[in-house]
Write an enzyme that holds these catalytic residues in place. Structure first.
Site, PDB file in Angstrom:
ATOM      1  N   GLY A 213       0.936  -1.380   0.110  1.00  0.00           N
ATOM      2  CA  GLY A 213      -0.102   0.108  -0.143  1.00  0.00           C
ATOM      3  C   GLY A 213       0.768   1.336   0.000  1.00  0.00           C
TER       4      GLY A 213
ATOM      5  N   MET B 196      -3.491  -7.448  -7.570  1.00  0.00           N
ATOM      6  CA  MET B 196      -3.015  -8.358  -8.145  1.00  0.00           C
ATOM      7  C   MET B 196      -4.176  -9.373  -8.990  1.00  0.00           C
ATOM      8  SD  MET B 196       0.047  -7.961  -7.862  1.00  0.00           S
ATOM      9  CE  MET B 196       1.007  -9.135  -8.419  1.00  0.00           C
ATOM     10  N   ARG B 197      -5.251  -8.888  -9.487  1.00  0.00           N
ATOM     11  CA  ARG B 197      -6.151  -9.574 -10.191  1.00  0.00           C
ATOM     12  C   ARG B 197      -6.628  -8.724 -11.335  1.00  0.00           C
ATOM     13  NH1 ARG B 197      -8.942 -13.884  -7.077  1.00  0.00           N
ATOM     14  NH2 ARG B 197      -7.922 -14.128  -5.143  1.00  0.00           N
TER      15      ARG B 197
ATOM     16  N   HIS C  33       1.363   0.798 -13.258  1.00  0.00           N
ATOM     17  CA  HIS C  33       2.303  -0.226 -13.702  1.00  0.00           C
ATOM     18  C   HIS C  33       3.642   0.056 -13.613  1.00  0.00           C
ATOM     19  CE1 HIS C  33       3.031  -4.126 -15.860  1.00  0.00           C
ATOM     20  NE2 HIS C  33       3.940  -3.418 -16.487  1.00  0.00           N
TER      21      HIS C  33
END
Ligand code: GRF
Length: 205
Positions: free
Chosen positions: A11, A91-92, A110
């Site tokens: 985070g 992460m999905r 990213h």
């Protein structure tokens, strides 16, 4: 901007968004933080800031946010009055149910200069490839993985003595400046589309 942040890890991007709001650099309200990882530190950071922190129980071993979990996410977002979603180390893959509920209102960061090095551990991909410049990309999320229209990019020099960790640390520093800047452009409604290109309008129409 009524922001919901989705993350699966430490985070640090959430923290930079929080800090930017407190410093008056980002006109946004953080409505909730959602994680698919029950003990992810991002939830702890949210709790410390007094922000609703929700563990969203997603199908384990799957790489998508779909099915019941997606429906629950949409309910949570509506309950907390979020109108914009920032993925930060989430992460999905987001699927059409959520994409369609928030058209052009879901962004991601990213740790590479897309379209180079999509996917996991992008900084390591760049280093292994021998790239001399790396960086990060803030982009709108579409149905693909790391393929949506690019909002903002920051470059970072790759040093000959870089390790994956040292390069990633330098990229993260840029992420922590880039994300609040990109979100502020959204908050000021200054992003216009020219085909696939995202351009900055001088002032909101
Ligand atoms: C980091 O690898 C970062 O480069 C990418 O997501 C991961 C988690 O970041 N954007 P965070 O510290 O959880 O924001």
């Amino acid at each position: 901007l009524n922001l919901a942040v989705f993350g699966s890890g430490s985070g640090s991007n959430l923290q930079s968004i929080l800090d930017a709001i407190r410093a008056g650099r980002l006109d946004a309200r953080l409505r909730c933080v959602i994680s698919d990882v029950p003990d992810a530190y991002i939830l702890e950071r949210a709790r410390s800031a007094g922000i609703p922190a929700v563990h969203l129980d997603c199908a384990p071993f799957k790489t998508k946010l779909d099915g019941e979990a997606q429906q629950r996410a949409i309910e949570l977002l509506s309950e907390h009055g979020a109108d914009t979603i920032a993925l930060a180390g989430f992460m999905r893959i987001v699927k059409s149910g959520l994409l369609d509920a928030y058209p052009r209102r879901i962004v991601n960061i990213h740790p590479a200069l897309l379209p180079a090095f999509p996917g996991l551990e992008a900084w390591k991909q760049a280093l292994d490839y021998g790239a001399k410049v790396a960086g990060c990309t803030v982009h709108f999320v579409d149905a693909g993985m790391d393929t949506g229209p690019i909002i903002l990019q920051r470059a970072v020099e790759v040093h000959d003595d870089d390790t994956p960790e040292s390069l990633h640390a330098r990229i993260l520093e840029q992420e922590h400046a880039a994300y609040p800047e990109a979100l502020q452009r959204l908050a000021e409604n200054r992003l216009r589309m020219e085909g696939r290109r995202v351009v900055l309008s001088v002032n909101p129409e």
